[in-house]
Design a protein around this motif. Structure first.
Motif, PDB file in Angstrom:
ATOM      1  N   LEU A  50       0.834  -1.203   0.000  1.00 26.94           N
ATOM      2  CA  LEU A  50       0.000   0.000   0.000  1.00 26.94           C
ATOM      3  C   LEU A  50       0.870   1.255   0.000  1.00 26.94           C
ATOM      4  CD1 LEU A  50      -2.902  -0.922   2.433  1.00 26.94           C
ATOM      5  CD2 LEU A  50      -2.867  -1.004  -0.058  1.00 26.94           C
ATOM      6  N   TRP A  51       1.983   1.186   0.709  1.00 21.89           N
ATOM      7  CA  TRP A  51       2.944   2.301   0.704  1.00 21.89           C
ATOM      8  C   TRP A  51       3.710   2.350  -0.607  1.00 21.89           C
ATOM      9  CZ3 TRP A  51       5.111   6.668   2.011  1.00 21.89           C
ATOM     10  CH2 TRP A  51       6.474   6.865   1.813  1.00 21.89           C
ATOM     11  N   GLN A  52       4.107   1.202  -1.095  1.00 25.49           N
ATOM     12  CA  GLN A  52       4.919   1.163  -2.306  1.00 25.49           C
ATOM     13  C   GLN A  52       4.193   1.747  -3.508  1.00 25.49           C
ATOM     14  OE1 GLN A  52       5.668  -3.021  -2.446  1.00 25.49           O
ATOM     15  NE2 GLN A  52       7.277  -2.974  -0.887  1.00 25.49           N
ATOM     16  N   PHE A  53       2.871   1.560  -3.563  1.00 27.65           N
ATOM     17  CA  PHE A  53       2.117   1.987  -4.730  1.00 27.65           C
ATOM     18  C   PHE A  53       1.471   3.366  -4.556  1.00 27.65           C
ATOM     19  CE2 PHE A  53       1.417  -2.780  -5.374  1.00 27.65           C
ATOM     20  CZ  PHE A  53       2.585  -2.885  -6.111  1.00 27.65           C
ATOM     21  N   TYR A  54       1.531   3.915  -3.336  1.00 25.41           N
ATOM     22  CA  TYR A  54       0.865   5.210  -3.116  1.00 25.41           C
ATOM     23  C   TYR A  54       1.608   5.960  -2.021  1.00 25.41           C
ATOM     24  CZ  TYR A  54      -3.152   8.377  -3.448  1.00 25.41           C
ATOM     25  OH  TYR A  54      -3.965   9.468  -3.692  1.00 25.41           O
ATOM     26  N   ASN A  55       2.582   6.775  -2.422  1.00 27.27           N
ATOM     27  CA  ASN A  55       3.362   7.529  -1.449  1.00 27.27           C
ATOM     28  C   ASN A  55       3.721   8.882  -2.034  1.00 27.27           C
ATOM     29  OD1 ASN A  55       6.063   7.301  -2.827  1.00 27.27           O
ATOM     30  ND2 ASN A  55       5.621   5.116  -2.499  1.00 27.27           N
ATOM     31  N   PHE A  56       4.448   9.693  -1.257  1.00 22.55           N
ATOM     32  CA  PHE A  56       4.725  11.036  -1.733  1.00 22.55           C
ATOM     33  C   PHE A  56       5.863  11.106  -2.726  1.00 22.55           C
ATOM     34  CE2 PHE A  56       7.763  10.574   1.543  1.00 22.55           C
ATOM     35  CZ  PHE A  56       7.130  10.427   2.771  1.00 22.55           C
ATOM     36  N   PHE A  57       6.440   9.971  -3.106  1.00 25.77           N
ATOM     37  CA  PHE A  57       7.446   9.947  -4.172  1.00 25.77           C
ATOM     38  C   PHE A  57       6.850   9.515  -5.501  1.00 25.77           C
ATOM     39  CE2 PHE A  57      10.105   8.996  -0.324  1.00 25.77           C
ATOM     40  CZ  PHE A  57      10.703  10.248  -0.271  1.00 25.77           C
ATOM     41  N   GLY A  58       5.726   8.830  -5.453  1.00 23.92           N
ATOM     42  CA  GLY A  58       5.086   8.377  -6.672  1.00 23.92           C
ATOM     43  C   GLY A  58       3.844   7.573  -6.358  1.00 23.92           C
ATOM     44  N   ASP A  60       0.694   4.939  -8.030  1.00 22.57           N
ATOM     45  CA  ASP A  60       0.120   4.121  -9.077  1.00 22.57           C
ATOM     46  C   ASP A  60      -1.271   3.722  -8.605  1.00 22.57           C
ATOM     47  OD1 ASP A  60      -0.679   1.958 -10.744  1.00 22.57           O
ATOM     48  OD2 ASP A  60       1.412   1.655 -11.326  1.00 22.57           O
ATOM     49  N   GLU A  61      -2.271   4.472  -9.065  1.00 19.98           N
ATOM     50  CA  GLU A  61      -3.637   4.284  -8.595  1.00 19.98           C
ATOM     51  C   GLU A  61      -4.146   2.862  -8.862  1.00 19.98           C
ATOM     52  OE1 GLU A  61      -5.769   6.368  -7.127  1.00 19.98           O
ATOM     53  OE2 GLU A  61      -4.777   8.332  -7.244  1.00 19.98           O
ATOM     54  N   GLU A  62      -3.843   2.334 -10.028  1.00 20.97           N
ATOM     55  CA  GLU A  62      -4.353   1.021 -10.393  1.00 20.97           C
ATOM     56  C   GLU A  62      -3.765  -0.075  -9.505  1.00 20.97           C
ATOM     57  OE1 GLU A  62      -4.606  -1.958 -14.306  1.00 20.97           O
ATOM     58  OE2 GLU A  62      -3.878   0.109 -14.519  1.00 20.97           O
ATOM     59  N   LYS A  63      -2.447  -0.041  -9.309  1.00 21.21           N
ATOM     60  CA  LYS A  63      -1.810  -1.048  -8.467  1.00 21.21           C
ATOM     61  C   LYS A  63      -2.252  -0.910  -7.011  1.00 21.21           C
ATOM     62  CE  LYS A  63       2.306  -1.875 -11.286  1.00 21.21           C
ATOM     63  NZ  LYS A  63       3.789  -1.811 -11.345  1.00 21.21           N
ATOM     64  N   PHE A  64      -2.426   0.334  -6.562  1.00 25.07           N
ATOM     65  CA  PHE A  64      -2.902   0.542  -5.194  1.00 25.07           C
ATOM     66  C   PHE A  64      -4.282  -0.090  -5.019  1.00 25.07           C
ATOM     67  CE2 PHE A  64      -5.392   2.709  -2.018  1.00 25.07           C
ATOM     68  CZ  PHE A  64      -4.545   2.794  -0.926  1.00 25.07           C
ATOM     69  N   GLN A  65      -5.168   0.168  -5.966  1.00 23.78           N
ATOM     70  CA  GLN A  65      -6.525  -0.362  -5.869  1.00 23.78           C
ATOM     71  C   GLN A  65      -6.521  -1.890  -5.833  1.00 23.78           C
ATOM     72  OE1 GLN A  65      -9.195   1.639  -5.536  1.00 23.78           O
ATOM     73  NE2 GLN A  65     -10.615  -0.086  -5.329  1.00 23.78           N
ATOM     74  N   LYS A  66      -5.702  -2.496  -6.665  1.00 22.41           N
ATOM     75  CA  LYS A  66      -5.619  -3.954  -6.690  1.00 22.41           C
ATOM     76  C   LYS A  66      -5.062  -4.486  -5.375  1.00 22.41           C
ATOM     77  CE  LYS A  66      -5.170  -4.576 -11.704  1.00 22.41           C
ATOM     78  NZ  LYS A  66      -4.277  -5.021 -12.804  1.00 22.41           N
ATOM     79  N   ALA A  67      -4.039  -3.804  -4.840  1.00 22.32           N
ATOM     80  CA  ALA A  67      -3.456  -4.238  -3.569  1.00 22.32           C
ATOM     81  C   ALA A  67      -4.466  -4.105  -2.437  1.00 22.32           C
ATOM     82  CB  ALA A  67      -2.206  -3.409  -3.264  1.00 22.32           C
ATOM     83  N   TYR A  68      -5.214  -3.015  -2.457  1.00 25.30           N
ATOM     84  CA  TYR A  68      -6.247  -2.805  -1.440  1.00 25.30           C
ATOM     85  C   TYR A  68      -7.299  -3.908  -1.498  1.00 25.30           C
ATOM     86  CZ  TYR A  68     -10.587  -0.949   0.472  1.00 25.30           C
ATOM     87  OH  TYR A  68     -11.764  -0.809   1.157  1.00 25.30           O
TER      88      TYR A  68
END
Length: 390
Positions: A50-58, A60-68
C-alpha cells in the motif's frame, strides 16, 4: 532501553476492555522488525505494498486499488492499530480505508513532525469527539538526527565537499586561508530553533563538544520540559542546558536569537507559524560567518532567499537534510550549486536502532492504551492554527 520514571505524559487517555492484538503495517520494514512486532501484537497484517504503490514519491492508482482489494476484509475489520509513514499518502484514500475499520483505535506514524497530518481527510472526516488516537515517533530518531547534524556542521565548517571532490580528482590541495579559519565547534554559539526531543539531543551533544553558549528558541520563549517518549541518556528532559530562551512568536525576540547565533540548527516542526519564517529578512539578521543546519522541514526556509544569501557571501554555509521539494529533481535548481552547501537526501533519522526504538515505544503505548493510561507522543494539531509571520 527507555527511562520511565518519572513518566512524561501527553494528555490523552482511553479505556480499553480487552487487549490490543491486531496491528496493520503500511510501510516497508526489515524482516527482523516484522518479527519483533509479532512479539508485541498477536496478529500483524503486513502490507507494505500500500505504501509502495501510493506515497509522496510516486503513485500508481491502479496497483494501489488492486493491492487494497487483495487484502482480506476481516483484516480491515479486525485492525485496532495502524503503523505507517505519514497520514497523507494513504489517508487520502480514507473513504476506502477508514470506513472498513470499525475497531480502529490508534494510528502510529513513523514521522516525528505533524505537518503530514495537517490537512489529512481522515481528520476532516472524523466525527467530533472521536476517540481515534494518532501518535508520532518523537524521541525515536533524536540520537541519529543529532549525530547527522554534527556531521553536517563539521562538513560545512571543514569544507569536506571540496576535499572529497579533490580526492575524486586525485588532487592533494590545502587552502591555508580557508583551512586556518575553520571554527572550533566548542567555541561557537549554537542557536537551536525548535527545542523538542531532537533539539535537546543536539544541545546535549553540543555541550559534550565543549560549547558554553547554547540558545534555545521555541514558541513561548520559556524553559520547558520534554514531553516525548523518554529514552534513557538522551536529550535535555528538564530544559536545563540552554543559557537563554527566545520566542519565535515575537519578532524582536526571534531577531535577537538569530543575531547572537553562529550555528543555527533548524529543528522546529513545520507549522503555520514556522513555514517560511527564515526568509530574506530574517536571514539577514544572521552573521555573515554563521551557518544553517536544517534537519527538520525544508518549508521552514525560503530556499530562494537562502541561495541568494549564500551566493552573496552573507552566510558562510548550509547543511541541509531537508529541502523543498523532495526529491529535488530539477538538475538546474540553483540550490545544487549554491556556495558551500551540503545536501543529504532526508536520511538523518535512518539508523540501525530505529525500529527497535519504535517497537519499544509501540509496546509501552500499547500497554498504556490497554490499561486506560495516558499515552506518549499523542499528536496535537493546535500549533497549526496560529500563523505568525516575521
Amino acid at each position: 532501553m527507555s527511562s520511565l520514571s518519572p513518566p512524561i505524559l501527553d494528555s490523552h487517555s482511553i479505556m480499553s476492555s480487552r487487549d490490543i492484538q491486531h496491528l496493520m503495517v503500511i510501510i516497508d520494514l526489515p524482516d527482523s522488525a516484522v518479527e519483533n512486532l509479532r512479539k508485541v501484537f498477536k496478529h500483524v497484517y503486513y502490507h507494505p505494498e500500500l505504501w509502495q504503490f501510493y506515497n509522496f514519491f510516486g503513485r500508481d492508482e491502479e496497483k494501489f486499488q488492486k493491492a487494497y482489494e487483495a487484502i482480506p476484509k476481516e483484516e480491515w475489520e479486525n485492525t485496532e492499530v495502524v503503523l505507517l509513514v505519514t497520514l497523507l499518502h494513504v489517508w487520502e484514500k480514507d473513504d476506502l480505508i477508514r470506513g472498513g475499520m470499525p475497531n480502529l483505535k490508534w494510528i502510529h506514524t513513523r514521522s516525528v513532525g505533524t505537518d503530514f497530518i495537517n490537512g489529512s481527510r481522515l481528520f476532516r472526516n472524523e466525527p467530533e469527539g472521536s476517540d481515534l488516537i494518532v501518535t508520532r515517533n518523537a524521541g525515536v530518531p533524536s540520537s541519529p538526527i543529532a549525530q547527522h547534524a554534527f556531521m553536517l556542521i563539521l562538513s560545512v565548517y571543514r569544507k569536506l565537499a571540496r576535499d572529497i571532490m579533490n580526492q575524486y580528482q586525485r588532487k592533494w590541495i590545502r587552502t591555508a586561508q580557508e583551512d586556518w579559519s575553520a571554527p572550533d565547534i566548542g567555541k561557537v554559539t549554537y542557536g537551536i530553533f525548535g527545542y523538542g526531543s531532537i533539539g535537546r539531543e543536539i544541545a546535549r551533544l553540543a555541550r559534550a563538544w565543549g560549547a558554553k553558549n547554547i540558545l534555545a528558541c521555541n514558541t513561548s520563549g520559556q524553559k520547558s520540559k520534554d514531553t516525548a517518549f523518554p529514552f534513557e541518556g538522551r536529550g535535555d528532559p528538564e530544559g536545563l542546558i540552554p543559557n537563554k530562551w527566545f520566542s519565535s512568536m515575537s519578532p524582536e525576540s526571534f531577531k535577537e536569537f538569530l543575531e547572537q547565533t553562529d550555528i543555527l540548527v533548524v529543528a522546529a516542526p513545520a507549522t503555520a507559524g514556522t513555514i517560511g519564517i527564515l526568509n530574506a529578512r530574517t536571514l539577514s539578521y544572521l552573521k555573515s560567518t554563521a551557518i544553517i543546519i536544517n534537519i527538520s522541514r525544508g518549508s521552514i526556509i525560503d530556499q530562494d532567499a537562502l541561495v541568494d544569501t549564500l551566493n552573496n557571501g552573507r552566510l558562510a554555509g548550509a547543511g541541509l537534510d531537508s529541502i523543498t521539494p523532495e526529491p529535488l529533481r530539477d538538475e538546474n535548481d540553483p540550490l545544487w550549486t549554491a556556495k558551500n552547501v551540503i545536501i543529504t537526501p532526508h536520511l538523518s533519522y535512518m539508523a540501525g536502532s530505529h525500529w527497535d526504538d519504535t517497537i519499544e515505544l509501540l509496546k509501552v503505548n500499547r500497554d498504556r492504551l490497554r490499561n486506560g493510561e495516558k499515552m506518549y507522543n499523542v499528536a496535537s494539531l493546535d500549533g497549526l492554527r496560529f500563523p505568525v509571520r516575521h
